[in-house]
Enzyme design. Structure first.
Site, short mmCIF file in Angstrom:
data_model
loop_
_atom_site.label_atom_id
_atom_site.label_comp_id
_atom_site.label_asym_id
_atom_site.label_seq_id
_atom_site.Cartn_x
_atom_site.Cartn_y
_atom_site.Cartn_z
N TYR A 156 0.84 -1.21 0.00
CA TYR A 156 0.00 0.00 0.00
C TYR A 156 0.87 1.26 0.00
O TYR A 156 0.66 2.18 -0.80
CB TYR A 156 -0.93 -0.03 1.21
CG TYR A 156 -2.00 1.04 1.18
CD1 TYR A 156 -3.12 0.91 0.37
CD2 TYR A 156 -1.88 2.19 1.95
CE1 TYR A 156 -4.09 1.89 0.33
CE2 TYR A 156 -2.85 3.18 1.92
CZ TYR A 156 -3.96 3.03 1.11
OH TYR A 156 -4.92 4.01 1.08
N LYS A 160 1.03 3.97 -3.03
CA LYS A 160 0.61 5.36 -2.88
C LYS A 160 1.79 6.31 -3.13
O LYS A 160 1.60 7.43 -3.63
CB LYS A 160 0.00 5.59 -1.50
CG LYS A 160 -1.36 4.91 -1.32
CD LYS A 160 -2.39 5.41 -2.33
CE LYS A 160 -3.76 4.80 -2.12
NZ LYS A 160 -4.77 5.23 -3.12
#
Ligand code: NAP
Length: 253
Positions: A156, A160
């Protein structure tokens, strides 16, 4: 109040959470909305509610990891509404949460493909249309995880960070014509936070549910970024944790 009358907006990940709230918010400001996600049924239900309130909306089945799907969603937006004025790259996953040493390499890549490559796909498909029509806004949903490492979230955080760099690169290449901005919403009360809480890994999973903001807040922030205030944030992430930003949007007094 940002008036988006007649503007064509494509929102990925619109079947629930922030994307669904954004579809409602953009439609309530007069925008003509395309909702895109893998699950059609929830989007159809939300679209009926938007139409009942007088909004204009269409739904498209789309897996953002597949470039042809994203291109199709852009093409259908332009065919139906005549332009693509705002592209919201919101689709995202958090699962599977796991420390790197225990992670499944295939699952890690699959998730990275949705959050990072999916964002690239959205920018790639939207930019030629926006450049040809002489303007537009691309909003990428970022996260504090883009710049802060967290245990169990390597996929994640890396995805991002990639999305933030895509915002910066797209701004370098097309910032004269197209406004490209990342929105880091803070923690939001959606299905994703339910998964995070269930994992029990890292401090975010320990947060009390009351710490999360409602999905309507990032939805209002996205609309606000399409107005005159958005330009000052072009080429980077704006944080919805920032109290001054919240005040300017009218979320707090
Ligand atoms: P959510 O409630 O779990 O919704 C995620 C959305 O993404 C769903 O509509 C899902 O629809 C869609 N999606 C997932 N994989 C997809 C794919 N391959 N293709 C197309 N759509 C896909 O999560 P959320 O909290 O609203 O998250 C939205 C965005 O905000 C994400 O980018 C997330 O990383 C970001 N964000 C959330 C938080 C938070 O605290 N909630 C904080 C920071 C950033 P289908 O399953 O129907 O495809």
């Amino acid at each position: 109040m940002t008036d988006l009358s007649g503007k064509a907006v494509l929102i990925t990940g619109a079947s629930r959470g922030i994307g669904a709230a954004a579809a409602r918010e953009f439609a309530s400001r007069g925008a003509r909305v395309t909702m895109a996600a893998r699950s059609l049924d929830p989007m159809i239900a939300i679209a009926r509610e938007i139409e009942a309130d007088g909004g204009e909306v269409q739904v498209v089945a789309c897996d953002v990891a597949e470039y042809a799907h994203v291109q199709d969603a852009v093409d259908r937006t332009v065919r139906t509404y005549g332009s693509l004025d705002v592209m919201v790259n919101n689709a995202g996953l958090i699962d599977p949460i796991a420390p790197i040493a225990d992670s499944d390499p295939a699952e890690w890549s699959r998730m990275f493909n949705v959050n990072a490559t999916g964002t690239y796909h959205g920018i790639r498909a939207a930019l030629p249309v926006m450049k040809a029509q002489g303007g537009g806004t691309i909003l990428n949903i970022s996260s504090g995880a883009a710049t802060s490492p967290l245990e169990g979230w390597s996929h994640y955080c890396a995805s991002k960070a990639a999305a933030l760099m895509l915002t910066r690169c797209a701004h370098k290449e097309a910032g004269q014509t197209v406004c490209v901005i990342g929105l880091s919403p803070g923690t939001v009360a959606t299905e994703m936070q339910v998964r995070i809480k269930d994992s029990g890994i890292n401090p975010v999973s320990q947060l009390d549910w009351s710490a999360h903001i409602p999905p309507a807040w990032p939805a209002k922030a996205l609309v606000w970024l399409c107005g005159p205030d958005g330009a000052e944030f072009a080429g980077g992430d704006v944080s919805l944790r920032d109290e001054d930003v919240r005040r300017r949007i009218g979320l707090i007094a």
